[in-house]
Every structure is written in structure tokens, then in C-alpha cells.
Scaffold this active site. Structure first.
Site, short mmCIF file in Angstrom:
data_model
loop_
_atom_site.label_atom_id
_atom_site.label_comp_id
_atom_site.label_asym_id
_atom_site.label_seq_id
_atom_site.Cartn_x
_atom_site.Cartn_y
_atom_site.Cartn_z
N TYR A 1 -13.77 21.38 92.25
CA TYR A 1 -13.28 19.99 92.30
C TYR A 1 -13.32 19.46 93.74
O TYR A 1 -13.76 20.16 94.66
CB TYR A 1 -11.87 19.92 91.71
CG TYR A 1 -11.84 20.15 90.21
CD1 TYR A 1 -12.54 19.31 89.34
CD2 TYR A 1 -11.13 21.21 89.65
CE1 TYR A 1 -12.51 19.51 87.96
CE2 TYR A 1 -11.09 21.42 88.27
CZ TYR A 1 -11.78 20.57 87.43
OH TYR A 1 -11.77 20.76 86.07
N ARG B 1 -4.01 26.19 95.02
CA ARG B 1 -4.96 26.93 94.17
C ARG B 1 -6.27 27.05 94.94
O ARG B 1 -7.03 26.08 95.09
CB ARG B 1 -5.17 26.18 92.85
CG ARG B 1 -6.17 26.82 91.91
CD ARG B 1 -5.53 27.84 91.00
NE ARG B 1 -6.51 28.45 90.12
CZ ARG B 1 -6.82 28.01 88.91
NH1 ARG B 1 -6.20 26.94 88.43
NH2 ARG B 1 -7.71 28.63 88.17
N HIS C 1 -17.04 25.22 88.20
CA HIS C 1 -17.47 24.93 86.83
C HIS C 1 -18.99 25.01 86.70
O HIS C 1 -19.51 25.26 85.63
CB HIS C 1 -16.99 23.55 86.40
CG HIS C 1 -15.51 23.52 86.11
ND1 HIS C 1 -14.87 24.50 85.39
CD2 HIS C 1 -14.54 22.64 86.47
CE1 HIS C 1 -13.58 24.22 85.30
NE2 HIS C 1 -13.35 23.11 85.96
N GLN D 1 -12.66 29.87 71.53
CA GLN D 1 -13.06 29.05 70.39
C GLN D 1 -12.12 27.88 70.08
O GLN D 1 -12.58 26.84 69.65
CB GLN D 1 -13.21 29.93 69.15
CG GLN D 1 -14.57 30.58 69.05
CD GLN D 1 -14.70 31.43 67.82
OE1 GLN D 1 -14.61 32.65 67.89
NE2 GLN D 1 -14.87 30.81 66.68
N GLU E 1 -12.42 25.82 91.51
CA GLU E 1 -13.26 25.42 90.37
C GLU E 1 -14.28 24.34 90.71
O GLU E 1 -14.88 23.73 89.83
CB GLU E 1 -12.37 24.95 89.20
CG GLU E 1 -12.15 26.01 88.14
CD GLU E 1 -11.23 27.14 88.57
OE1 GLU E 1 -10.65 27.07 89.67
OE2 GLU E 1 -11.12 28.13 87.83
P1 NAP Z 1 -24.41 31.91 59.81
O1 NAP Z 1 -23.87 31.43 61.09
O2 NAP Z 1 -24.31 31.04 58.62
O3 NAP Z 1 -25.92 32.28 60.08
C1 NAP Z 1 -26.75 32.77 59.08
C2 NAP Z 1 -28.19 32.81 59.56
O4 NAP Z 1 -29.00 33.25 58.49
C3 NAP Z 1 -28.74 31.48 60.01
O5 NAP Z 1 -29.49 31.71 61.19
C4 NAP Z 1 -29.64 31.03 58.87
O6 NAP Z 1 -30.63 30.32 59.55
C5 NAP Z 1 -30.05 32.33 58.21
N1 NAP Z 1 -30.16 32.26 56.76
C6 NAP Z 1 -29.32 31.68 55.89
N2 NAP Z 1 -29.73 31.84 54.63
C7 NAP Z 1 -30.87 32.57 54.69
C8 NAP Z 1 -31.78 33.06 53.71
N3 NAP Z 1 -31.58 32.83 52.43
N4 NAP Z 1 -32.84 33.75 54.15
C9 NAP Z 1 -33.05 33.98 55.46
N5 NAP Z 1 -32.23 33.53 56.42
C10 NAP Z 1 -31.15 32.83 56.04
O7 NAP Z 1 -23.75 33.27 59.41
P2 NAP Z 1 -23.37 34.54 60.28
O8 NAP Z 1 -24.25 34.70 61.44
O9 NAP Z 1 -23.31 35.63 59.29
O10 NAP Z 1 -21.94 34.20 60.78
C11 NAP Z 1 -20.87 34.04 59.86
C12 NAP Z 1 -19.73 33.29 60.50
O11 NAP Z 1 -19.15 34.05 61.50
C13 NAP Z 1 -20.20 31.98 61.12
O12 NAP Z 1 -19.33 30.95 60.75
C14 NAP Z 1 -20.08 32.22 62.55
O13 NAP Z 1 -19.63 31.04 63.22
C15 NAP Z 1 -19.03 33.30 62.66
N6 NAP Z 1 -19.32 34.10 63.84
C16 NAP Z 1 -19.18 33.52 65.03
C17 NAP Z 1 -19.49 34.20 66.16
C18 NAP Z 1 -19.35 33.56 67.49
O14 NAP Z 1 -19.95 33.97 68.43
N7 NAP Z 1 -18.53 32.54 67.62
C19 NAP Z 1 -19.96 35.49 66.09
C20 NAP Z 1 -20.11 36.07 64.84
C21 NAP Z 1 -19.80 35.35 63.72
P3 NAP Z 1 -32.00 29.82 58.90
O15 NAP Z 1 -31.60 29.33 57.56
O16 NAP Z 1 -32.52 28.77 59.81
O17 NAP Z 1 -32.88 31.01 58.90
FE1 SF4 Z 2 -8.41 30.69 73.61
FE2 SF4 Z 2 -6.80 31.79 71.82
FE3 SF4 Z 2 -9.35 32.59 72.00
FE4 SF4 Z 2 -7.56 33.19 73.89
S1 SF4 Z 2 -7.57 33.89 71.78
S2 SF4 Z 2 -9.61 32.43 74.23
S3 SF4 Z 2 -6.33 31.36 73.94
S4 SF4 Z 2 -8.63 30.57 71.40
#
Ligand code: NAP
Ligand code: SF4
Length: 687
Positions: free
Chosen positions: A171, A219, A257, A344, A169
Site C-alpha cells: 500500500y 505494520r 499484493h 474459500q 502489503e
Molecule cells: P467438477 O469441478 O465438476 O469437475 C469435473 C470435471 O470433469 C470438469 O473438468 C468437467 O469438464 C469434466 N467432466 C464432467 N462430466 C464429464 C464426462 N461425462 N466425461 C468427461 N469429463 C467430464 O468436479 P470435481 O473436480 O470432482 O470437484 C467436485 C467439487 O469439489 C467441485 O465443486 C469443486 O469445486 C470441489 N473441489 C474444490 C477444490 C478447490 O480447489 N477449491 C478442490 C477439489 C474439489 P468438461 O466437461 O469440460 O470435461
Molecule cells: Fe478462510 Fe475459513 Fe478457509 Fe480459514 S478456513 S482460509 S478463515 S474460509
């Protein structure tokens, strides 16, 4: 009915030096962040003991510094004194009581350290650390070797079965073994033998001090994945040298890393790097352990049966399910809660200074906290409405605790938003989460009512003790003129396959789902074009992954790298947001960079600071800052977030009932599976 797989090789014992481990699973080292908390040792003991109870044969702790310069930060775990060794005793004791074995990892972070006293092989800073390391003098290198040995001896005094010498990694040990950051002219620099002297002396002197009973694991960085990294013949020579110096077993690591190739994120194909472990295995006489993106007993068994390795290391899969081995041995691998490689709640929590946990298993790292949840007083009748992540977690946990649970779902199958996630290329691991919940609802006797949308009257009449509303979210409709134009579709229509996108696409909203939709749209490749190699033809699999990220499997490739080949997608995609900042800030810390890099390679255009004006046959009319523009696109996908679906909760309240509302139905903002599963599980623990 077909017989469940036997996992014969995985479950067979293995001799490692003077020790025999009960099966071929290693719970690999992870930073847990638990050590710094109040009752840290007690928490760690409970955390590791639960994994040993579930069948993990061998566990490696997170890294412990052997001197102050080795620390990752000023508060990092350390083992430098007999008093510190004494304090750690409950950890091996708890693991041994469950029939497992445990090694303490000895780690010198070298130029990755975030302390004032960081040191390195040479004064060459890492691209991921702005601090410049001080070059260790020759005498200091010999002292560092002594410190490694002293730390190993203290680990034995604490009751550990041995140590893992952390040499992958990127280190300190890696910093000595490669020319990338070692330009020394003393006996620790220059020739390969000189660059390998540090690890070889650590292993030789540790063996001499500890005797034959101690288990010494090394490792090894099997593939550095950085420019100036070691070619395979140097890696193999090092493996042979540490074997000769007295190591009992070689564990493998892939990628420093600072590597620009993802090695553990969900978009890495399962067991992608086994080829590099296999070529070491063929060159040594001691057992070899393979790691990275091995998350099911089937994959583990296949690798072991093929002879590519003798043991598999799984770190995150044991966070996701402490009973991984026990369930495989019982013939119920379908009930294993599989790690979906999202990072996450494990890595991203650690990067944010929080103790590790797991998205699919909120109990991970909080074993003492969940123990304190009161046992159920009586069997209750529980109704859960909505079989998305929150409802499923709640229903399964409540049923596991002995309650009678009825789970209603309007759709013909369970999963809710998880079903959309699993449609995204690279997020196929979400299939496993839905499969897990299917198996667990069946196993715990949850009464599943699919295709049913119970009204408030019906639920009230049934006189449940608890009504849990997990009805989720509905997509937000932004106020834009022309939203009813045939070019416009919601993300759910697209990801569910109900509608198809054209060749030129604009995505409104650049949150997690906007990026997922971009990935979905840019996955399909143009039928012709020099960039789309034979590997890219399938646009997936290990070959395509290596091609796109520049991983070279040829043994003479330094660091295992070659120039990446950008595939040419079928579509052109523009991702839009209103905020002026660069899109993608909300993506996961440890996965977002890889997703952004991949989409950039595939030609994703992004626009920030947008004001949407209207949609018509000409396309999407908008302003970017002060500039008026028209995006001439065939399809506009709306990914503008969600709003809570509260119709049922409101109706229940109007009848004087007090439903417990969880997941997106409670709060749509920032909703993701992490919060949903955590909330559903915790609520069920209170019944
Ligand atoms: P979100 O993260 O809240 O994003 C919504 C997007 O829409 C933002 O870019 C926002 O940016 C835009 N928006 C909001 N209101 C709007 C409006 N009235 N008109 C136009 N644009 C608007 O929601 P999401 O993408 O649907 O995700 C939902 C949840 O799922 C989130 O909590 C996310 O973390 C989770 N998720 C996570 C992942 C991941 O990779 N970890 C993947 C998928 C989903 P602007 O207002 O700047 O335009
Ligand atoms: Fe980490 Fe759990 Fe997601 Fe696996 S499922 S990557 S252990 S948070």
C-alpha cells in the site's frame, strides 16, 4: 493420559506502550465487507465482540481511509469526520465489554486504489491495477501525513485504544519506502532516510497529537517479495526509525499484493516467514508481532517460546473459531476449529464482493443472523446418515443445541470426501478439520455408529424425530470405450492409496479434483537431476517452498527474492477437459493462481477441447479440436465429477418418510466442503 499443553507464553500478558494485553494473541486486520451492509456497525460490533469474548487480546479492524484518495473503492470504509467517528463507537464499546482491546487500522491504498482519484509516490502503475496513479506533490504528501494523524485522533474519539498504521502489503507507505515505485526527487525520494520520511513523520506526529496513552502499532513489510523491494537492512532501519518516532509495537506483513509468491494460501508451510520477523525482533526494543500461516496454539507457543516474536497475529484463525484462546486455555486445543487456509469463504468472498465468512465456521461474519435462529423447543432424536462434511456439521450443531444425535457412517472412520482432500500434498490442513469433528462429536455426546449403513426400515423403526441423509456422492463414470481397462482408475482409488499410478498419466476432468490429483501425482520428485536440490529432496517443508518460489532468506536480498528452482517430478502428467477454455477457471480466486503456477513449474501439460474416443493398450485415444491423438500413458485417472448418492433418501421416501437431504446427496454439482458445512449447520439450527 498426557496432560494438555499449557501454552504458558501464549497466554501470558504483555505490555504494549501504556497498555497491558491479557495474552499474546492479536486478531489481525481483515477486510470484512460487513461495513457496507445494512446495520454494518452493529454487525461489526457483534463480530469483533464474539472474538474478544473468546479471548483474543487485541483486535485490529479492517482498513479505514483517512482521505478520499486513500479509498480502495468508492464505497470503502473511511474515517474523516467526527460524525463518522461517532457512528463507530459501538465497535470499541462492544470489544471493551468483553475485556478486549481494539485498534483502528489507518490505510492508504495508494496505487492499488480502484477509484478515479488514485495517487502514488510516483506515476508508476502496479501490475495488478491498470489505472496509473497521479504523483502526489510534496505539499500533498505533507497533507496526507496530517490526514493520517487526524484519522488517528478521530479513532481515539470513537473509543478505540489506538491505531495500526498500515505500511505493508504494497500500500501507499510501502510505495514510498522502496525504490520499486518511488522515483521522487524531493524530500520523500532518493536516499533511504527520504523514502522512510513518510512513515516516520506519520508515527512521530501521531504520537505527538495523541499523547502517551494511545497505542500505536506499525505494520511493517518484513519481506516485500517483489523485485525492487527492500533488503533486510532497510527494513530493520525503518523498524528502528518508527520505534524512535514513538511506535509501541511493530506488527509484520509478508509480501505485497502484487507478489508472485503465495504468502497465506494452504500451500504455504505454517509460520514460513517467521525468519524475517525474528531478525527484526533482534534489532528493536519494542515488542514485535509475527503473522502468516500461524493457525494452532502449538505453533504460536513454539514461536513465542523461542523468542522469535513477542505476540502472534492470527486473522483467519479467529474467523474459523472465535473461541481459539478460550479453548487453548481450557486445555482443549483439540476442539479448536482450525483455519485450513483455503481462502474459500474469506478472501474469495471479498474478491467476489460478498461479506467475509469461513468455510469451517459459517457463523463467522453472520453473528446476528445466527442469533436469530430459534432456540430448540424440545430435545429431539436426530439420525444423521453419513459422516462427511455436511453430516458432521449437522450432527455436531444439533448435539450442541441439546438434541440426541446418532451419526451413522458406512466407513470405519469419519470424514468422507475430507479424507481424500487431506491426502493431497499441501492440503494437510484438512487433517485438522477431521480432528476437530472427531473431538466435537465426542465432546457433544454424538452417538457414532461407524461401519454401519442403516436401511430405510431400520431408520423408520427407530422413530427418529428427524432423519438427515448426508450420504454424499459417487464418482461419475464417463461413457468412454475401454473404461474397464486396467490402466484406468478413479480418483478415490488413487488418493486413498488403494492404487498406484505409473510414470505417464492422463487425468480426465480438470475441476478442483483433477487439479488436486495433478498435485498429488507431480509431488513425487525424480530421484536424480540438478533441479532437485537438497531442499527439494523432501519435496516439502519451508526450505523446499522457498526454493520453488524463489524466496531468499539472505539479509541483503532485495525484496527477499532469488531465482526460483523448478523441481523435476517423477511423472509426466496431462490434464484434460472437454470445454475449450483454459483449465482451472473453477479454482479459488486467491489460491488457484498459485496452484496453477506451481503445477506449470512442475511440467503439467493441459489440453482443452478434448473428445475422448477410447482407451486401450496404446493409451487414450482422443480428438483435440479436429486433430486425432493418442496419449501413450500408463495410467488414466477419472476425475469427471460426481453424482448424488440418493439410494437411502429414495427408499425412505418410498416408505412415506420425509428425510432432510443435504450436501452432495442433495446436489452433486458444485459440491464442496463450503456448501456442505453451511447447509449442515443451518439445517441443525432449525431443529
Ligand atoms: P467438477 O469441478 O465438476 O469437475 C469435473 C470435471 O470433469 C470438469 O473438468 C468437467 O469438464 C469434466 N467432466 C464432467 N462430466 C464429464 C464426462 N461425462 N466425461 C468427461 N469429463 C467430464 O468436479 P470435481 O473436480 O470432482 O470437484 C467436485 C467439487 O469439489 C467441485 O465443486 C469443486 O469445486 C470441489 N473441489 C474444490 C477444490 C478447490 O480447489 N477449491 C478442490 C477439489 C474439489 P468438461 O466437461 O469440460 O470435461
Ligand atoms: Fe478462510 Fe475459513 Fe478457509 Fe480459514 S478456513 S482460509 S478463515 S474460509
Amino acid at each position: 493420559m498426557t496432560a494438555p499443553p499449557a501454552f504458558t507464553t501464549l497466554l501470558s500478558p504483555l505490555r504494549l506502550g501504556a497498555h497491558t494485553v491479557r495474552n499474546r494473541t492479536l486478531m489481525g486486520s481483515m477486510h470484512t465487507g460487513l461495513d457496507g451492509l445494512e446495520r454494518g456497525v452493529e454487525r461489526l460490533a457483534a463480530f469483533y465482540a464474539e472474538r474478544a469474548r473468546g479471548g483474543a487480546a487485541l483486535i485490529v479492524t479492517g482498513g479505514f481511509a483517512m482521505n478520499l484518495e486513500a479509498l480502495l473503492d468508492d464505497h470503502g470504509p473511511r474515517l474523516m469526520t467526527p460524525e463518522q467517528a461517532h457512528a463507530l463507537r459501538p465497535i470499541p464499546h462492544a470489544v471493551h465489554a468483553e475485556g478486549g482491546k481494539i485498534l483502528l487500522q489507518v490505510l492508504h491504498t495508494g496505487r492499488y486504489g480502484k477509484t478515479a482519484q488514485l495517487v502514488g509516490a510516483s506515476s508508476i502503475p502496479s501490475p495488478i491495477n491498470r489505472r496509473v496513479p497521479r504523483t502526489l506533490s510534496t505539499a500533498e504528501v505533507w497533507q496526507t501525513i496530517d490526514d493520517f494523524v487526524n484519522c488517528a485522533e478521530l479513532a481515539m474519539q470513537a473509543g478505540f485504544d489506538g491505531v495500526e498504521v498500515m505500511a505493508s502489503e504494497g500500500y501507499l507507505i510501502n510505495q514510498f519506502t522502496t525504490t520499486r515505485c518511488n522515483n521522487r526527487t524531493d524530500e520523500f525520494g532518493g536516499s533511504m532516510a527520504n523514502r522512510h520520511r513518510l512513515p516516520v513523520e506519520i508515527v512521530r506526529r501521531t504520537r505527538r497529537r495523541l499523547g502517551p496513552e494511545a497505542l500505536i502499532m506499525y505494520r511493517l513489510s518484513a519481506l516485500d517479495l517483489v523485485e525492487g523491494g527492500a533488503p533486510a537492512h532497510e527494513v530493520i532501519a525503518l523498524a528502528q526509525a518508527v520505534e524512535a518516532a514513538g511506535a509501541d509495537v511493530i506488527n509484520t506483513g509478508f509480501g505485497w499484493h502484487e507478489a508472485k509468491v503465495p504468502t497465506i494460501a494452504y500451500l504455504v508451510p505454517r509460520a514460513a516467514f517467521r525468519f524475517a520477523a525474528a531478525r527484526i525482533k533482534r534489532a528493536i526494543g519494542i515488542p514485535l508481532i509475527v503473522s502468516n500461516r500461524i493457525n494452532t496454539p502449538d505453533v504460536a507457543e513454539e514461536i513465542l517460546a523461542s523468542g522469535d516474536a513477542d505476540m502472534v497475529s492470527m486473522a483467519r484463525p479467529f474467523l474459523a473459531d472465535a473461541d481459539f484462546v478460550r479453548k487453548a486455555a481450557a486445555g482443549r486445543p483439540d476442539t479448536i476449529n482450525t483455519c485450513i487456509a483455503c481462502n474459500q469463504a474469506c478472501l474469495d468472498f471479498i474478491f467476489n464482493g460478498r461479506p467475509t465468512s469461513c468455510l469451517v465456521n459459517p457463523r463467522a461474519g453472520r453473528e446476528l443472523e445466527f442469533l436469530q435462529m430459534p432456540a430448540p423447543k424440545a430435545k429431539h432424536r436426530v439420525a444423521v446418515v453419513g459422516a462427511g462434511a455436511a453430516g458432521l456439521a449437522c450432527a455436531v450443531t444439533a448435539a450442541e443445541r441439546g438434541h440426541e444425535v446418532t451419526l451413522y457412517e458406512a466407513a470405519p472412520s469419519i470424514g468422507g470426501q475430507l479424507n481424500l482432500a487431506r491426502a493431497v500434498p499441501g492440503k494437510e490442513e484438512f487433517h485438522e478439520l477431521v480432528r476437530y469433528f472427531e473431538a466435537r462429536t465426542e465432546q457433544e455426546g454424538v452417538q457414532l455408529r461407524l461401519g454401519q449403513r442403516p436401511g430405510a426400515d431400520e431408520l423408520a423403526a427407530a422413530k427418529f424425530d428427524h432423519i438427515v441423509v448426508a450420504t454424499g456422492v459417487r464418482p461419475r463414470s464417463p461413457r468412454i470405450e475401454g473404461l474397464d481397462h486396467p490402466k484406468v482408475m478413479g480418483y478415490a482409488d488413487l488418493l486413498s492409496g488403494r492404487r498406484q499410478a505409473g510414470r505417464r498419466v492422463a487425468i480426465i476432468g480438470a475441476g478442483g479434483i483433477g487439479f488436486d490429483v495433478a498435485e498429488y501425482l507431480l509431488h513425487e520428485l525424480a530421484p536424480h537431476g540438478a533441479e532437485n536440490s537438497a531442499d527439494h529432496g523432501a519435496a516439502e517443508g519451508v526450505g523446499a517452498f522457498f526454493s520453488e518460489w524463489g524466496v531468499d532468506t539472505a539479509p541483503d536480498a532485495p525484496g527477499g527474492l532469488k531465482p526460483p528452482l523448478s523441481p523435476r517430478p517423477l511423472r509426466s502428467v496431462t490434464l484434460l477437459q472437454r470445454k475449450p477454455e483454459k483449465p482451472g477457471r473453477t479454482l479459488g480466486l486467491s489460491t488457484g493462481w498459485a496452484l496453477r503456477a506451481r503445477l506449470e513449474q512442475r511440467g503439467l501439460q493441459t489440453l482443452s477441447g478434448c473428445t475422448y474416443e477410447r482407451i486401450d493398450d496404446a493409451g487414450l485415444h482422443l480428438r483435440v479440436g479436429a486433430e486425432a491423438r493418442v496419449l501413450d500413458v500408463d495410467t488414466i485417472v477419472i476425475c469427471a465429477g460426481q453424482e448424488s448418492e440418493t439410494t437411502l433418501a429414495d427408499a425412505l421416501r418410498s416408505q412415506g418418510l420425509a428425510p432432510q437431504v443435504i450436501g452432495g446427496a442433495e446436489l452433486a454439482a458444485e459440491l464442496d466442503a463450503l456448501r456442505a458445512i453451511d447447509q449442515g449447520t443451518r439445517l441443525a439450527m432449525t431443529f
